[in-house]
Design a protein around this motif. Structure first.
Motif, PDB file in Angstrom:
ATOM      1  N   TYR A   8       0.788  -1.341   0.025  1.00  0.00           N
ATOM      2  CA  TYR A   8       0.007  -0.052   0.157  1.00  0.00           C
ATOM      3  C   TYR A   8       0.859   1.311  -0.085  1.00  0.00           C
ATOM      4  N   GLU A  11      -0.938   4.504  -1.323  1.00  0.00           N
ATOM      5  CA  GLU A  11      -1.911   5.076  -0.523  1.00  0.00           C
ATOM      6  C   GLU A  11      -1.417   5.617   0.756  1.00  0.00           C
ATOM      7  N   THR A  15      -1.828   9.476   1.713  1.00  0.00           N
ATOM      8  CA  THR A  15      -2.511   9.662   3.073  1.00  0.00           C
ATOM      9  C   THR A  15      -1.621  10.595   3.712  1.00  0.00           C
ATOM     10  N   MET A  66      -9.867  10.192   2.954  1.00  0.00           N
ATOM     11  CA  MET A  66      -9.240   8.910   3.142  1.00  0.00           C
ATOM     12  C   MET A  66      -9.952   7.857   2.314  1.00  0.00           C
ATOM     13  N   TRP A  70      -8.143   5.427  -0.037  1.00  0.00           N
ATOM     14  CA  TRP A  70      -8.007   3.911   0.281  1.00  0.00           C
ATOM     15  C   TRP A  70      -8.971   3.132  -0.610  1.00  0.00           C
TER      16      TRP A  70
END
Length: 179
Positions: A8, A11, A15, A66, A70
């Motif tokens: 990830y 992501e 973030t 978020m 995601w």
């Protein structure tokens, strides 16, 4: 030896980037509210109330972003937000005066000619009030009459009634007399 690839990583990068950007936006909004408050001589408790509103806005924005970062499907996200806002809308319609008072409180933060410590007269045909503004809250004003009576007056009504300034900053005048 192979270094394991982060699953990830994209992501996580977005973030962290989003959090940094939201923290900067939060800082800028709070500094702006503080400058407006200081320029307008607005009491610190009202400035802190604006800080709470800014925090709520940033949290809602962060949750939305978020979910997008995601990988939540925008159609699912729209369904969730529309459902939540429908429930909130029904609840607020049932208690619309609370929303009206909060909105009036925000308007009063930016554009209200009277401050804490001013003595005002509210021209209401049913119940005229002459009192000192002790505090300005999110939902109402605390007014103290000459007889010592505490009146809580809704924010939405104070914006609908004619108001006269009787005496500017009574607290300062009392302090001068005490010296």
């Amino acid at each position: 030896m192979n270094i394991p690839e982060l699953t990830y990583s994209t992501e996580l990068f977005y973030t962290v980037l989003m959090m940094v950007i939201l923290l900067v936006i939060n800082f800028v909004l709070k500094k702006t509210a503080q400058r407006i408050g200081e320029k307008g001589e607005i009491h610190i408790t009202r400035i802190r109330l604006m800080f709470r509103y800014i925090n709520i806005l940033i949290v809602i924005l962060a949750l939305f972003l978020m979910a997008v970062v995601w990988g939540m499907n925008l159609r699912d996200l729209a369904l969730i937000f529309s459902s939540v806002f429908a429930v909130i809308g029904v609840a607020l319609f049932a208690i619309w005066s609370i929303l009206s008072n909060i909105t009036s409180g925000i308007i009063m933060f930016f554009n209200f000619p009277y401050k804490i410590g001013d003595k005002i007269k509210i021209h209401d045909k049913d119940m005229p009030i002459e009192a000192l503004i002790e505090d300005i809250k999110a939902f109402h004003l605390h007014l103290r009459t000459d007889e010592g009576e505490l009146i809580t007056y809704p924010n939405n009504l104070i914006l609908q009634k004619a108001v006269s300034l009787i005496q500017k900053d009574v607290f300062l005048d009392e302090g001068k007399n005490a010296l």
